[in-house]
Design a protein around this motif. Structure first.
Motif, mmCIF file in Angstrom:
data_model
loop_
_atom_site.group_PDB
_atom_site.id
_atom_site.type_symbol
_atom_site.label_atom_id
_atom_site.label_comp_id
_atom_site.label_asym_id
_atom_site.label_seq_id
_atom_site.Cartn_x
_atom_site.Cartn_y
_atom_site.Cartn_z
ATOM 1 N N GLY A 24 0.820 -1.211 0.000
ATOM 2 C CA GLY A 24 0.000 0.000 0.000
ATOM 3 C C GLY A 24 0.850 1.256 0.000
ATOM 4 O O GLY A 24 0.561 2.243 -0.703
ATOM 5 N N ILE A 194 -5.146 -3.354 10.809
ATOM 6 C CA ILE A 194 -5.204 -3.249 9.361
ATOM 7 C C ILE A 194 -5.545 -4.611 8.772
ATOM 8 O O ILE A 194 -4.991 -5.638 9.184
ATOM 9 N N ALA A 195 -6.444 -4.617 7.819
ATOM 10 C CA ALA A 195 -6.875 -5.872 7.188
ATOM 11 C C ALA A 195 -5.812 -6.334 6.194
ATOM 12 O O ALA A 195 -5.729 -5.841 5.068
ATOM 13 N N THR A 196 -4.985 -7.255 6.629
ATOM 14 C CA THR A 196 -3.936 -7.838 5.794
ATOM 15 C C THR A 196 -3.907 -9.343 6.027
ATOM 16 O O THR A 196 -4.647 -9.883 6.868
ATOM 17 N N GLN A 203 -9.520 -11.402 11.961
ATOM 18 C CA GLN A 203 -10.714 -10.985 11.232
ATOM 19 C C GLN A 203 -11.746 -12.114 11.165
ATOM 20 O O GLN A 203 -12.953 -11.852 11.189
ATOM 21 N N ARG A 220 -14.293 0.247 11.722
ATOM 22 C CA ARG A 220 -13.858 -0.574 10.593
ATOM 23 C C ARG A 220 -12.370 -0.873 10.734
ATOM 24 O O ARG A 220 -11.640 -0.143 11.405
ATOM 25 N N TRP A 221 -11.956 -1.947 10.111
ATOM 26 C CA TRP A 221 -10.535 -2.226 9.991
ATOM 27 C C TRP A 221 -9.919 -1.230 9.009
ATOM 28 O O TRP A 221 -10.575 -0.798 8.050
ATOM 29 N N SER A 223 -7.216 -0.251 5.989
ATOM 30 C CA SER A 223 -6.712 -0.927 4.798
ATOM 31 C C SER A 223 -5.273 -0.488 4.548
ATOM 32 O O SER A 223 -4.852 0.578 5.026
ATOM 33 N N ASP A 226 -4.847 3.012 3.567
ATOM 34 C CA ASP A 226 -4.952 4.046 4.596
ATOM 35 C C ASP A 226 -3.577 4.487 5.099
ATOM 36 O O ASP A 226 -3.436 5.569 5.666
#
Length: 256
Positions: A24, A194-196, A203, A220-221, A223, A226
Motif C-alpha cells: 500500500g 489493518i486488514a492484511t 478478522q 472498521r478495519w 486498509s 490508509d
C-alpha cells in the motif's frame, strides 16, 4: 500546495513490499511520483506491476532482513539500479505469539533481529548516503519506520513484538535527534488494526473481530491504502519540520 507533496525525482526503498502495508505504501509513493525499490524475501511482482502501471520505475531487490547481512547490498543495488536513495520505509517485520512464561529465546531473537536490529542497520546505511547527499545537494532524506499500537501499549502474548516496536519508537526519536541537523527527517507510522494477511485469523474470529471493531471509533478495519497518505506526507517536503514523531493511523484506537 500539491507541490509540497510531490515526490517526482525521488527514489523510495520500501521493505516488506510484497503485500499488505508495504505494498500500500509503495503504490502511494509511486502515485506521488517516486520510483520504488521493493525489498523482500521473495520478489514483489504484484507490487511492481501496480507501481509500473502508475508510470513509475520499480526495481525488485531480494533480501532476507532476518539478519543484517544483506543491508549493504540493498543500498548498493538501489543506487546502481535507480540512481539514488531519498526515502526509506522500514516496513518489514514479523510476529511470534506465546505466553510470556513460555516464550523462547529463538522467537525473541527472530522478532527483535528483524523488527529492530535490521531497521537500525538499514537506516544507518541509508542515512550515511542521505547525509552525504544533503551535504552535496541540499536535498533532504526521509526515513519512515513502521511502529505499532504496541509502541504505546503492552499487548499480550507478543513480548518480543512489543519490545521491538517500542524500540522502533525510541530509535525513531534517537535518529531524529542525531540527523535532523544533517538533512534527514526520521519519523514513524503506528498502524492500528489493518486488514492484511497477517491479521486474517483475527478478522475471521467472530468474537475477537467484534471486540476490535467496538474499540475502533471508525468502526472498521484499516486498509493498506490508509497507510499511504501518511507515508507520502512524512516522505514529502510538507513534513520537513517534523522530526521524531510517531503518527498513529488507527481509526481512533488510541483515543479511546
Amino acid at each position: 500546495m500539491s507541490a509540497m507533496f510531490d515526490l517526482t525525482g525521488r527514489v523510495a526503498v520500501v521493505t516488506g513490499a510484497n503485500t499488505g502495508i508495504g505494498q500500500g505504501i509503495a503504490v502511494a509513493l509511486a502515485a506521488a511520483g517516486a520510483d520504488v525499490a521493493a525489498v523482500g524475501r521473495t520478489p514483489a511482482e504484484e507490487t511492481a506491476e501496480k507501481v509500473r502501471a502508475l508510470g513509475r520505475k520499480c526495481e525488485l531487490v531480494q533480501a532476507d532482513l532476518s539478519s543484517i547481512a544483506p543491508v549493504g547490498d540493498v543500498v548498493a543495488q538501489v543506487l546502481e539500479k535507480l540512481g539514488g536513495l531519498h526515502i526509506l520505509v522500514n516496513n518489514a517485520g514479523i510476529i511470534r505469539r506465546a505466553d510470556a512464561v513460555d516464550f523462547t529465546e529463538e522467537d525473541w531473537d527472530a522478532v527483535v533481529d528483524t523488527n529492530l536490529k535490521s531497521v537500525f542497520f538499514l537506516s544507518q546505511a541509508a542515512g550515511r548516503h542521505m547525509i552525504a547527499n544533503h551535504e552535496a545537494t541540499g536535498q533532504r532524506g526521509k526515513i519512515v519506520n513502521i511502529a505499532s499500537m504496541l509502541s504505546f501499549q503492552g499487548g499480550i502474548r507478543v513480548p518480543s513484538y512489543t519490545a521491538s516496536k517500542s524500540g522502533v519508537a525510541g530509535l525513531t526519536k534517537l535518529l531524529a535527534c542525531e540527523w535532523a541537523s544533517k538533512g534527514v527527517n526520521v519519523n514513524a507510522i503506528a498502524p492500528g488494526y489493518i486488514a492484511t494477511n497477517n491479521t486474517a485469523a483475527l478478522q475471521s474470529d467472530e468474537t475477537r473481530n467484534r471486540q476490535i471493531l467496538e474499540r475502533i471509533p471508525e468502526n472498521r478495519w484499516g486498509s493498506p491504502a490508509d497507510m499511504g497518505g501518511a507515508a507520502v506526507f512524512l516522505s514529502s517536503g510538507a513534513a520537513d519540520y517534523i522530526q521524531g514523531h510517531i503518527l498513529a493511523v488507527d481509526g481512533g484506537w488510541l483515543a479511546r
